[in-house]
Design a protein around this motif. Structure first.
Motif, mmCIF file in Angstrom:
data_model
loop_
_atom_site.group_PDB
_atom_site.id
_atom_site.type_symbol
_atom_site.label_atom_id
_atom_site.label_comp_id
_atom_site.label_asym_id
_atom_site.label_seq_id
_atom_site.Cartn_x
_atom_site.Cartn_y
_atom_site.Cartn_z
ATOM 1 N N GLY A 109 43.615 40.500 37.907
ATOM 2 C CA GLY A 109 42.845 40.487 39.133
ATOM 3 C C GLY A 109 41.365 40.407 38.831
ATOM 4 O O GLY A 109 40.770 41.369 38.353
ATOM 5 N N ARG A 110 40.803 39.235 39.128
ATOM 6 C CA ARG A 110 39.403 38.994 38.822
ATOM 7 C C ARG A 110 38.527 39.813 39.754
ATOM 8 O O ARG A 110 38.832 39.955 40.938
ATOM 9 N N GLY A 111 37.457 40.361 39.185
ATOM 10 C CA GLY A 111 36.533 41.099 40.017
ATOM 11 C C GLY A 111 37.019 42.480 40.385
ATOM 12 O O GLY A 111 36.624 43.027 41.403
ATOM 13 N N THR A 112 37.909 43.051 39.585
ATOM 14 C CA THR A 112 38.370 44.400 39.882
ATOM 15 C C THR A 112 38.196 45.344 38.701
ATOM 16 O O THR A 112 38.460 46.540 38.827
ATOM 17 N N LEU A 113 37.813 44.831 37.538
ATOM 18 C CA LEU A 113 37.658 45.586 36.288
ATOM 19 C C LEU A 113 38.968 46.255 35.854
ATOM 20 O O LEU A 113 39.477 45.987 34.766
ATOM 21 N N VAL A 114 39.531 47.094 36.746
ATOM 22 C CA VAL A 114 40.792 47.752 36.405
ATOM 23 C C VAL A 114 41.860 46.696 36.187
ATOM 24 O O VAL A 114 42.658 46.760 35.238
ATOM 25 N N GLY A 115 41.860 45.681 37.051
ATOM 26 C CA GLY A 115 42.845 44.616 36.943
ATOM 27 C C GLY A 115 42.744 43.894 35.622
ATOM 28 O O GLY A 115 43.754 43.577 34.985
ATOM 29 N N ALA A 116 41.503 43.644 35.177
ATOM 30 C CA ALA A 116 41.322 42.947 33.910
ATOM 31 C C ALA A 116 42.000 43.714 32.789
ATOM 32 O O ALA A 116 42.739 43.144 31.970
ATOM 33 N N ALA A 120 55.214 29.977 32.288
ATOM 34 C CA ALA A 120 55.642 30.132 33.676
ATOM 35 C C ALA A 120 54.887 31.290 34.321
ATOM 36 O O ALA A 120 54.465 31.196 35.468
ATOM 37 N N LEU A 121 54.687 32.367 33.564
ATOM 38 C CA LEU A 121 53.958 33.512 34.102
ATOM 39 C C LEU A 121 52.567 33.091 34.584
ATOM 40 O O LEU A 121 52.145 33.426 35.693
ATOM 41 N N PHE A 122 51.862 32.313 33.740
ATOM 42 C CA PHE A 122 50.509 31.898 34.112
ATOM 43 C C PHE A 122 50.523 31.028 35.358
ATOM 44 O O PHE A 122 49.705 31.191 36.263
ATOM 45 N N VAL A 123 51.475 30.105 35.410
ATOM 46 C CA VAL A 123 51.529 29.211 36.561
ATOM 47 C C VAL A 123 51.853 30.012 37.825
ATOM 48 O O VAL A 123 51.188 29.865 38.857
ATOM 49 N N LEU A 124 52.845 30.873 37.721
ATOM 50 C CA LEU A 124 53.271 31.603 38.912
ATOM 51 C C LEU A 124 52.183 32.549 39.412
ATOM 52 O O LEU A 124 51.968 32.657 40.621
ATOM 53 N N VAL A 125 51.513 33.209 38.480
ATOM 54 C CA VAL A 125 50.455 34.124 38.913
ATOM 55 C C VAL A 125 49.368 33.365 39.656
ATOM 56 O O VAL A 125 48.915 33.778 40.715
ATOM 57 N N THR A 126 48.952 32.217 39.107
ATOM 58 C CA THR A 126 47.906 31.462 39.804
ATOM 59 C C THR A 126 48.372 31.013 41.171
ATOM 60 O O THR A 126 47.605 30.993 42.129
ATOM 61 N N LEU A 127 49.652 30.622 41.265
ATOM 62 C CA LEU A 127 50.132 30.102 42.546
ATOM 63 C C LEU A 127 50.337 31.216 43.556
ATOM 64 O O LEU A 127 49.961 31.084 44.713
ATOM 65 N N PHE A 128 50.969 32.290 43.117
ATOM 66 C CA PHE A 128 51.404 33.283 44.097
ATOM 67 C C PHE A 128 50.547 34.546 44.144
ATOM 68 O O PHE A 128 50.617 35.292 45.099
ATOM 69 N N LEU A 129 49.796 34.803 43.102
ATOM 70 C CA LEU A 129 48.914 35.972 43.119
ATOM 71 C C LEU A 129 47.482 35.550 42.831
ATOM 72 O O LEU A 129 46.925 35.898 41.800
ATOM 73 N N ARG A 169 44.785 36.532 43.644
ATOM 74 C CA ARG A 169 43.834 37.615 43.394
ATOM 75 C C ARG A 169 44.278 38.478 42.231
ATOM 76 O O ARG A 169 43.697 39.530 41.983
ATOM 77 N N GLY A 170 45.318 38.059 41.559
ATOM 78 C CA GLY A 170 45.808 38.850 40.450
ATOM 79 C C GLY A 170 46.607 40.038 40.946
ATOM 80 O O GLY A 170 46.705 40.281 42.155
ATOM 81 N N ILE A 171 47.160 40.795 40.022
ATOM 82 C CA ILE A 171 48.053 41.888 40.405
ATOM 83 C C ILE A 171 47.301 42.965 41.174
ATOM 84 O O ILE A 171 47.661 43.333 42.300
ATOM 85 N N VAL A 172 46.208 43.436 40.592
ATOM 86 C CA VAL A 172 45.477 44.533 41.237
ATOM 87 C C VAL A 172 44.858 44.075 42.552
ATOM 88 O O VAL A 172 44.939 44.776 43.574
ATOM 89 N N GLY A 173 44.290 42.863 42.533
ATOM 90 C CA GLY A 173 43.682 42.339 43.759
ATOM 91 C C GLY A 173 44.699 42.288 44.879
ATOM 92 O O GLY A 173 44.428 42.692 46.015
ATOM 93 N N THR A 174 45.903 41.801 44.575
ATOM 94 C CA THR A 174 46.931 41.695 45.595
ATOM 95 C C THR A 174 47.387 43.070 46.070
ATOM 96 O O THR A 174 47.590 43.289 47.265
ATOM 97 N N LEU A 175 47.544 43.988 45.103
ATOM 98 C CA LEU A 175 47.966 45.340 45.469
ATOM 99 C C LEU A 175 46.996 45.962 46.458
ATOM 100 O O LEU A 175 47.397 46.516 47.486
#
Lengths: 530, 427, 385
Positions: free
Chosen positions: C301-308, C336-345, C347-353
C-alpha cells in the motif's frame, strides 16, 4: 625445362623405389594416412599432394569432410559417400565397412589439407575455388608451392586473381631460404600493395633480414600499411557503432510505441522480443524437419509469424490487464513486471532453460571485404532490416488511418472518443503493434544472441534508456539516440574497455537528461507539461 | 474485490501449511539429499541440467535399494541465481529440511555465499564445477577441475601441438577468469613467453556485442606469430562470441580458441559448422567412447525422455561426487556429517571416461584432462589427453600468495597450512 | 486532527507487532527447547531479520514515492552502498584470519596481487567511521543526484529511468574487479562484528532486535516527516508540483531533503542486511532488485508506510516459501501476485483495508493518495495548466 627435370626426378625415384619396396610414392603416402597419429597423417597429406596422383584431390576432400575411413590392421583406406563405400586408392566399391574408423583430423591436419588442396586447386576451373586456393597458399607460406604458383600465374587470365597469386608467391619466396635480394624486394612490394594485417605480419618477419635494403623497404611498407589500417580501423569502428545502434534501435523501437506513444512502462517488452526469437526457433525447427533445402526462407517466414505471435500476446495482455490501468502509468510497471516473470517462466517450462539453436541462413553467414573493411553479412542485414522496420513503422503511424487514430487517442483520449473513435480497439491494436514490432526485433536478435528465456532481460534497460534519451513519444528521437549511443559505445570501447565505456555512457545519459529533461527531441505542447 | 484478495490470502496460507505438513510427515523414513541449483534467473541455463542429473542419480540409487536400507529423498529448492538467496536456501535445507548432504552451486560467488552456512551448521557440500581454486574447506568437496586440471594442460597442448607463441587471454570480468589468467600469465612467462605476446582482456557478464573484441583479436593475431585465444568467457556471452568469430571468419586453423567454460550444453545453442576445430579443455566429453559413458548417456536420455539432451562435464562431476558420497556413507555406516567427511578422502570411484577418480585429502579429486575440438554436430573430438589422472591442487603453485599453502584434511586437519611458517591459517 | 498524530491507529498496531516480535522471537529462540512447537529456529531469526531489513528499505522508498511522487527505480543502489560500507567494516574485522593469513589485506586482494590497501578502504576498520559511512555514502550520492535532477525538473518516468541508469552503472562498476571491492564475488566470509561472532546465535538474535529497532525508528522518522508541515508540502508536490511551485515553495529543496533522508535510511537497511545474510555483492545493485522493492511498496500500500513494511515482509515470505514448495513454478505465482494486486488492490493491502474498515471520517484523513492523485500526470492535465 623445370617440369622435365621434375618428371625425370620422379621417374628416377620411382625406378629406385619399385624394386626396393614394390611401393609407389602415392601408395606410401596413402599408407601414412591410414594412421591415428596426427604427425603421420600430416606427413601423408604433404606427400600425397606432391605425387600428382589423380585421386589425391578426392581423397583430401573426403579427409577434410571426415569421410575418409581407415582400417588399422591392413592400412586400407576408404571414402564414404552417403551409404556407399569406395576404396580410396582405386575408387572401386567396397562391400563391407567392417573395422573401418574415420581418419581423425585436428587443426594441424586441417592446415596441411588446406595447404595441399590449395596447391592442387590453383588451376581449378572455378575462379572462386582458385581464389580460395591462392589465399590458402598465401597463408601456408610454403616454399614447396612455388613451382605450382609459377605455373598458375602463367595460366591465370583474371587480373585480380593474378595479383592474389603474386602475393602468395611473395609469401612463399620470403619463406624460402636463399631467395635473392632482388626477389625479396619484389616480394615486399607485392605485400605492401596487399596492405592488410596478414601482409604486415609477413613484413614484420623481415626485421632480421640480412640485407639493409630489404629491411628498409619492409619498414616503409609497414609504416604505410599501419597508416592505412588506422584509417580503416576508424571507419570500421563507425560501422560497428552503426551496427550496434541498429540492434539497440530494433530492441527499443517496439518500446517507443508501447512506452513512448502509449505511456505504458512496459517491463514485459523484453519478453516480447524473446517470443519473437522463439518463434524463429520454431519456424526453423519446422524447416529442419520437413524442408531442410528451403532453410534460407526460414527468416522471411519467421518475420510475419513473430509479428503475429508477439502481437497476439500483446493484444491479450492489453485486454486482460493493461486496459484496467490507463491513467495509472506507474502501476503498469508493476503489472507488466509480473507479466514478464510469468512469460519468462512459461517459456522456460515449455522450451527448457537452455539455449535453443537458431541458425543463420546462407545469406547472413560470413563476411565480405569493402576497401579493407570487413563487413559481416549478418550485421549488414540487421542494419538494413532495422532501417526498414523504422521506415515501415513511421509510415503506419503517419500515413494510415489507424496511425492517425492512434495518435489521436494517445494525445487526448476523451476528445478522440468524442469524435467517434473506438478507443479500446485502438489501444489494443497499438499495444499489439508495439509488441509485434518487438517480436520482429526478436527475429533479428536471434541471429546474434542467445535464444534463451533470459534474452529479453538483457535488452530491457538499454531499450528504456534509448527511448528516454531520444525523447518519449518521438520515433526519430529513438533512431538518433540508438545510433549515437551505438557509435559512441564503439568509439569508447577501444580506449576505456567495454565495461567502463558503458558506465561512461550511462553517466553521460544521466547528465544529459539534467540538461534536457525530456530527451533529445522533446515533444512540445500542453499534453506533456505536468 | 473483497473476495478475490481474501481467497488469495486463504490459498497462500493453505499452501504454506501444506509445505510445513509435508516436511514433517516424511522426516523419519528417508535420507534427504539437498539439491541447490538455480532453476530460474541467469544461471538456470546451466544449473537446471544438474538438478535433473541429481534427480536421476538419486532415482537410480533408490532402484538399487537406497542407502543404509533407507530410500533417498531429493529436496529441490530454487535459489534463483540470487547469491544471498543461496545462503538462505542452504540454511533452509540444512536446518529445516535436515538434509544430510547438499549437491549444488555453480558460480564461485554462490559457493562463497553458502560457505559460512555449511561451516556453521556442519554439513557437506559437493561442488561440481571447474573453478579458480584457492580454497579448501572442511565441509566442501570439489568435484570439478582446479586450474591445474584444465587450464595448464590446455596451454601445454597449444604450445606443443599448435606451436602457439602469442596469447590472447579473453575472459569475463569475475574471479574465475581473473585467477586463471593470473596463473596462466605466470606460467606462460615461466615458459619464456614475452609480456608483449600476451594480451589480457575482460568483458562484462552477458556481453553480447563482440564485434570490436573479435576484430582486435584478429589484429593482435596478425603480428607474424602463431596466435591462440584462451577463453574464460562465461556462459551467456559465449554464444554471441562464437557467432561473431564465425562471421568474421576467425578459423581454428588460423587462430584457435580454447575455452574452459564451453561444453556440449553451451554449443547446443549454436550452429557449430563454422567453429569446427576450436578447442575446449574438460575432464569429460560426451563423445568419449567407453561402456560406462554409453550407459550413462542412455540412462540420461531415458530419464529426460529426450534423446537429444547432451551430457557435460559438471554432470560427470556430480556423478562422481554422488557415488563417492554413497560409498562414504556406506563405509561410515551413518550419514553423520563428521563421519562422512572423514570417510570421503581416499574414496575411489570409476569415472565415465575409463579411469578411477579418487578423493584427495585436500577435498579435490583426481581427474583426466582432455582437449577436444569442436565438431560440426556440436560434439567434441578428443585430440589429446593426459597420461593418467591429474590430482587437483587447491592452491596454485604459480601464485605468490598461495604457493606456500597446503591443504590436507586427513593428517594436518587444515585447508590452508602454511609450509613456511608451519601454521594453519585462518580462524 | 488525529491524522497528524505521530502514531496513529495503524502505526500503533504496527509498532506493537514489531515490539512483540522483537521480544518474542529472541525469547522463543533462546529459551524454548529445540523440539518444542514454540521454538523459533535460529535460521528463522536471520530470515525474519532479513525481511525486516527489506521492510526498512520499503519504508524509505514509500517516503519518496508514496508521499513525494518520486518513483525511484534505483533505491537498491543506496541499500547496496550501505551494505558495502558495512561489508568493508566486516572485511577488515577478519584481520589475519583470512585463508592467506594477511593481517591487513582481505583474501581477494591477496590473490589479485594487491600490494597495499586501496585508499578508500582506510578507516573502515573503525566501527564508528563505518557506521557514519553507512549514512554518508548513500546520502551523498542521493544528494548530488537529487540536487542535479530536481533542480533540472526531471520528473515522472524520466526520473525513474535515470535512477535505473544510476543503479545499473553502479552495478557494472562494482562488478569490475579493478574497483578493489571484490568484483562479482563481493565481500563475504565475515567473522565478527564488534567482537561478536556473526554466526553465534546470540549475535543473530541481537542483529534481529537491532533491525526491528531500526525499522521502528525509520518508521517514526518517516512518519514525523510526513505528518509535519514539511510532509504536507511533500504531498502537495506529489499531487501538483507546478501548483506548489507557483505557491512559492522551492519544491526541489523539499524533494532533495526527502530523497536524501530516504537514501540514508535505505543505507541503514543495507548495513543491517549484510551481516545477517553474510554476503554483499554487486547483484544487489541490479535494477531488478530496485523494481522489486517498488513492488513491495505497491503490494502493501503506497503512501501508508506501514503497508510498505508489510508488503516487503509478505512478498519476501511468499518468495521464500514458493522457491521451496514450487521450485519450478514459483515465478508464475509471484508474477500472478503482482498482476492481481495491481488490478484488484490498487491501493495495496493496507490501503484497501483502511478504505474498507474505516469510517468516512477515517477515509477523509487517509494520508494516502486521493484516487486521481495516483496519476499525477493525468490529474494535472485534467485541471489544466
Amino acid at each position: 625445362m623445370r617440369r622435365w627435370l621434375a618428371l625425370l626426378l620422379a621417374l628416377c625415384c620411382a625406378a629406385l623405389a619399385v624394386p626396393a619396396a614394390a611401393q609407389s610414392p602415392a601408395d606410401a603416402a596413402y599408407g601414412r594416412l591410414a594412421s591415428d597419429s596426427y604427425g603421420d597423417i600430416e606427413a601423408g597429406i604433404a606427400a600425397l599432394a606432391t605425387t600428382g596422383d589423380p585421386r589425391a584431390g578426392a581423397v583430401l576432400r573426403a579427409l577434410a569432410d571426415g569421410r575418409l575411413l581407415y582400417r588399422a590392421d591392413d592400412r586400407a583406406l576408404a571414402i564414404r559417400d552417403g551409404a556407399a563405400l569406395a576404396d580410396a586408392r582405386t575408387g572401386a566399391a567396397l562391400a563391407s565397412a567392417d573395422g573401418f574408423k574415420p581418419v581423425r583430423v585436428n587443426n594441424r591436419v586441417r592446415r596441411a589439407i588446406d595447404a595441399a588442396t590449395g596447391t592442387l586447386n590453383l588451376v581449378a576451373p572455378d575462379p572462386a575455388t582458385r581464389r580460395a586456393a591462392a589465399e590458402a597458399v598465401f597463408k601456408a607460406r610454403d616454399a614447396a608451392a612455388l613451382p605450382a604458383l609459377d605455373a598458375a600465374i602463367a595460366r591465370e587470365t583474371d587480373a585480380g586473381l593474378r595479383r592474389t597469386l603474386q602475393e602468395a608467391r611473395a609469401a612463399a619466396l620470403l619463406a624460402r631460404p636463399g631467395t635473392p635480394e632482388i626477389d625479396r624486394l619484389g616480394a615486399v612490394d607485392a605485400l605492401r600493395e596487399r596492405g592488410d594485417g596478414d601482409a604486415m605480419a609477413l613484413l614484420r618477419g623481415l626485421a632480421a633480414d640480412p640485407a639493409q635494403s630489404v629491411r628498409d623497404a619492409a619498414a616503409r611498407a609497414i609504416a604505410g600499411i599501419e597508416t592505412r589500417l588506422a584509417i580503416v580501423a576508424n571507419v570500421q569502428n563507425a560501422w560497428y557503432g552503426i551496427s550496434l545502434g541498429s540492434v539497440l534501435l530494433l530492441a527499443a523501437i517496439g518500446l517507443a510505441i508501447t512506452f513512448g506513444v502509449m505511456g505504458i512502462i512496459n517491463m514485459a517488452h523484453g519478453e516480447m522480443v524473446m517470443l519473437g526469437a522463439y518463434t524463429t526457433f520454431l519456424v526453423q525447427e519446422g524447416f529442419r524437419r520437413s524442408a531442410p533445402d528451403l532453410f534460407d526462407w526460414s527468416l522471411p517466414i519467421a518475420i510475419p509469424l513473430a509479428f503475429l505471435a508477439a502481437g497476439a500476446v500483446g493484444v491479450l495482455i492489453e485486454r486482460l490487464v493493461i486496459r484496467h490501468l490507463y491513467g495509472r502509468p506507474l502501476e503498469t510497471l508493476l503489472a507488466t513486471w509480473g507479466i514478464s516473470l510469468i512469460l519468462q517462466q512459461a517459456v522456460r517450462s515449455v522450451f527448457g532453460p537452455t539455449n535453443r539453436e537458431v541458425g543463420a541462413p546462407s545469406y547472413m553467414s560470413g563476411a565480405f571485404d569493402l576497401f579493407g573493411l570487413s563487413i559481416t553479412w549478418g550485421r549488414l542485414w540487421i542494419v538494413v532490416f532495422a532501417m526498414a522496420v523504422f521506415v515501415g513503422l513511421n509510415l503506419i503511424l503517419k500515413a494510415t488511418s489507424f496511425g492517425l487514430k492512434t495518435r489521436a487517442v494517445t494525445q487526448n483520449r476523451r476528445m478522440a472518443a468524442a469524435m467517434g473513435i473506438r478507443t479500446p480497439w485502438v489501444d489494443a491494436m497499438t499495444f499489439g503493434l508495439g509488441s509485434g514490432i518487438a517480436g520482429i526485433a526478436g527475429v533479428a536478435l536471434s541471429q546474434i544472441d542467445n535464444v534463451s528465456p533470459n534474452l529479453g532481460q538483457g535488452y530491457i534497460i538499454d531499450s528504456f534508456l534509448v527511448v528516454v534519451f531520444g525523447g518519449v513519444g518521438n520515433l526519430w528521437g529513438t533512431l538518433v539516440a540508438a545510433l549515437s549511443l551505438g557509435v559512441a559505445n564503439k568509439f569508447l570501447e577501444p580506449y576505456a574497455g567495454a565495461v567502463l565505456g558503458k558506465i561512461l555512457l550511462l553517466v553521460f545519459i544521466i547528465l544529459f537528461i539534467q540538461k534536457r529533461p525530456r530527451g533529445l527531441f522533446a515533444l512540445k505542447g500542453r499534453a506533456v507539461e505536468s | 474485490m473483497t473476495m478475490s484478495w481474501k481467497t488469495w490470502l486463504a490459498r497462500a496460507a493453505v499452501a504454506g501449511g501444506m509445505a510445513l505438513a509435508a516436511g514433517a510427515a516424511t522426516a523419519q523414513e528417508t535420507i534427504k539429499v539437498g539439491i541447490l541449483h538455480s532453476l530460474s534467473g541467469t544461471m538456470a541455463i546451466s544449473e537446471t541440467t544438474l538438478k535433473d542429473a541429481m534427480l536421476m542419480l538419486i532415482e537410480e540409487q533408490n532402484r538399487k535399494g537406497g542407502l543404509l536400507g533407507k530410500k533417498l529423498e531429493a529436496v529441490v529448492v530454487d535459489p534463483a541465481s540470487n547469491w544471498p538467496l543461496f545462503a538462505e536456501k542452504a540454511r533452509e535445507l540444512i536446518a529445516k529440511d535436515k538434509v544430510t548432504a547438499v549437491f549444488g552451486c555453480w558460480t564461485s560467488v554462490s559457493r562463497k555465499s553458502v560457505l559460512p552456512v555449511f561451516k556453521e551448521l556442519n554439513s557437506v557440500l559437493f561442488y561440481p564445477v571447474q573453478y579458480e581454486g584457492e580454497e579448501s574447506e572442511r565441509n566442501v568437496f570439489y568435484t570439478g577441475a582446479a586450474p591445474n586440471q584444465q587450464a595448464i594442460p590446455a596451454v601445454d597442448y597449444l604450445m606443443k601441438e599448435e606451436k602457439v607463441e602469442r596469447w590472447v587471454l579473453e575472459g569475463t570480468d569475475y574471479v574465475y577468469p581473473r585467477t586463471t589468467n593470473k596463473i596462466l600469465e605466470a606460467y606462460l612467462k615461466s615458459k619464456g613467453v614475452k609480456a608483449e605476446d600476451i594480451s589480457i582482456n575482460y568483458t562484462p557478464f552477458g556481453q553480447s556485442d563482440w564485434q570490436s573484441r573479435v576484430s582486435s583479436i584478429k589484429s593482435f593475431g596478425s603480428a607474424g606469430k602463431k596466435t591462440a585465444v584462451v577463453s574464460t568467457v562465461n556462459g551467456d556471452a559465449n554464444v554471441p562470441f562464437y557467432k561473431e568469430l564465425a562471421n568474421q571468419g576467425v578459423k581454428a586453423t588460423d587462430i584457435p580458441v580454447v575455452a574452459f567454460s564451453v561444453g556440449e550444453e553451451e554449443l547446443a545453442g549454436i550452429d557449430t559448422k563454422p567453429l569446427v576445430g576450436h578447442l575446449a579443455a574438460w575432464n569429460y566429453f560426451m563423445s568419449i567412447d567407453t561402456p560406462a559413458n554409453k550407459d550413462f548417456i542412455a540412462k540420461w536420455h531415458a530419464f529426460t525422455k529426450n534423446p537429444k539432451r547432451v551430457t557435460n562435464d559438471p554432470m560427470e562431476a556430480h556423478y562422481i561426487g554422488f557415488n563417492m558420497w554413497v560409498k562414504a556413507v556406506e563405509k561410515a555406516g551413518t550419514t553423520d556429517p563428521d563421519k562422512v567427511i572423514d570417510a570421503l578422502p581416499g574414496t575411489k570411484q570409476a569415472n565415465l571416461t575409463g579411469g578411477t577418480s579418487e578423493m584427495l585429502p585436500n577435498h579435490h579429486i583426481t581427474k583426466p584432462v582432455f582437449i577436444g575440438e569442436i565438431k560440426d554436430n556440436g560434439q567434441f573430438d578428443v585430440v589429446w589427453k593426459t597420461e593418467g589422472l591429474i590430482p587437483g591442487e587447491a592452491w596454485s603453485k604459480q601464485l605468490d600468495g598461495s604457493k606456500d599453502l597446503e591443504a590436507d584434511w586427513v593428517k594436518l586437519k587444515c585447508g590452508n597450512y602454511n609450509t613456511k611458517t608451519g601454521k594453519c591459517g585462518g580462524a | 486532527m488525529t491524522g497528524s498524530r505521530l502514531v496513529d491507529g495503524k502505526g500503533a498496531v504496527f509498532l506493537a507487532v514489531l515490539a512483540a516480535a522483537a521480544v518474542l522471537v529472541p525469547v522463543l529462540n533462546l529459551t524454548m527447547p529445540e523440539g518444542s512447537p514454540l521454538h523459533v529456529p535460529t535460521y528463522l531469526v536471520s530470515l525474519l531479520g532479513k525481511y525486516l531489513a527489506y521492510a526498512l528499505l520499503a519504508v524509505s522508498l514509500d517516503l519518496v514515492w508514496g508521499y513525494c511522487g518520486i518513483l525511484s527505480l534505483g533505491h537498491g543502489a543506496f541499500f547496496a552502498l550501505g551494505g558495502y560500507a558495512m561489508g568493508m567494516y566486516l572485511m577488515r574485522q577478519i584481520g589475519p584470519r583470512g585463508v592467506y593469513g594477511n593481517p591487513v589485506l582481505p583474501d581477494f586482494m591477496v590473490f589479485l596481487n594487491y600490494k597495499e590497501l586501496p585508499w578508500y578502504w582506510h578507516g573502515f576498520d573503525i566501527f564508528p567511521f563505518a557506521a557514519v559511512m553507512v549514512l554518508v555514502l548513500p546520502g551523498l550520492l542521493s544528494f548530488v543526484f537529487g540536487w542535479l535532477a530536481f533542480r533540472s525538473r526531471v520528473t515522472g518516468v524520466y526520473l525513474s529511468i535515470i535512477t535505473q541508469a544510476m543503479t545499473f552503472a553502479l552495478m557494472l562498476a562494482f562488478f569490475r574487479n579493478d574497483m578493489g571491492l571484490g568484483g562479482n564475488n563481493g565481500l563475504t566470509d565475515f567473522k565478527d562484528v564488534l567482537g561478536f561472532s556473526v554466526q553465534a546465535q546470540g549475535t543473530r538474535v541481537a542483529l534481529f532486535v537491532l533491525t526491528a529497532l531500526a525499522l521502528a525508528l525509520g518508521y517514526l522518522v518517516a512518519r514525523a516527516m510526513t505528518v509535519s508541515a514539511f510532509g504536507k508540502v511533500l504531498v502537495a508536490i506529489r499531487d501538483a508540483e507546478s501548483r506548489t511551485r507557483f505557491l512559492g515553495y522551492r519544491t526541489e529543496h523539499f524533494k532533495v531533503v526527502a530523497f536524501t533522508v530516504s537514501a540514508a535510511m535505505a543505507g541503514v537497511a543495507g548495513a543491517l542486511y549484510v551481516p545477517q545474510v553474510g554476503i554483499i555483492n554487486p547483484s544487489e545493485f541490479a535494477p531488478a532488485n530496485s523494481i522489486e522493492a517498488v513492488i513491495w511498496v505497491a503490494v502493501g500500500g503506497r503512501g501508508t508506510l506501514v503497508g510498505a513494511a508489510l508488503g516487503a515482509v509478505l512478498v519476501n515470505y511468499a518468495k521464500t516459501m514458493l522457491t521451496g514448495v514450487l521450485p519450478d513454478a514459483w515465478l508464475f505465482a509471484l508474477g500472478a501476485l503482482f498482476v492481481l494486486v495491481t488490478l484488484f488492490l490498487p491501493r495495496g493491502i493496507v490501503g484497501t483495508l483502511i478504505e474498507r474498515l474505516g469510517s468516512r471520517r477515517a477515509k477523509a484523513r487517509l494520508p494516502g493518495p486521493a484516487p486521481d492523485a495516483l496519476a499525477p500526470e493525468l490529474a494535472e492535465e485534467g485541471r489544466g495548466s
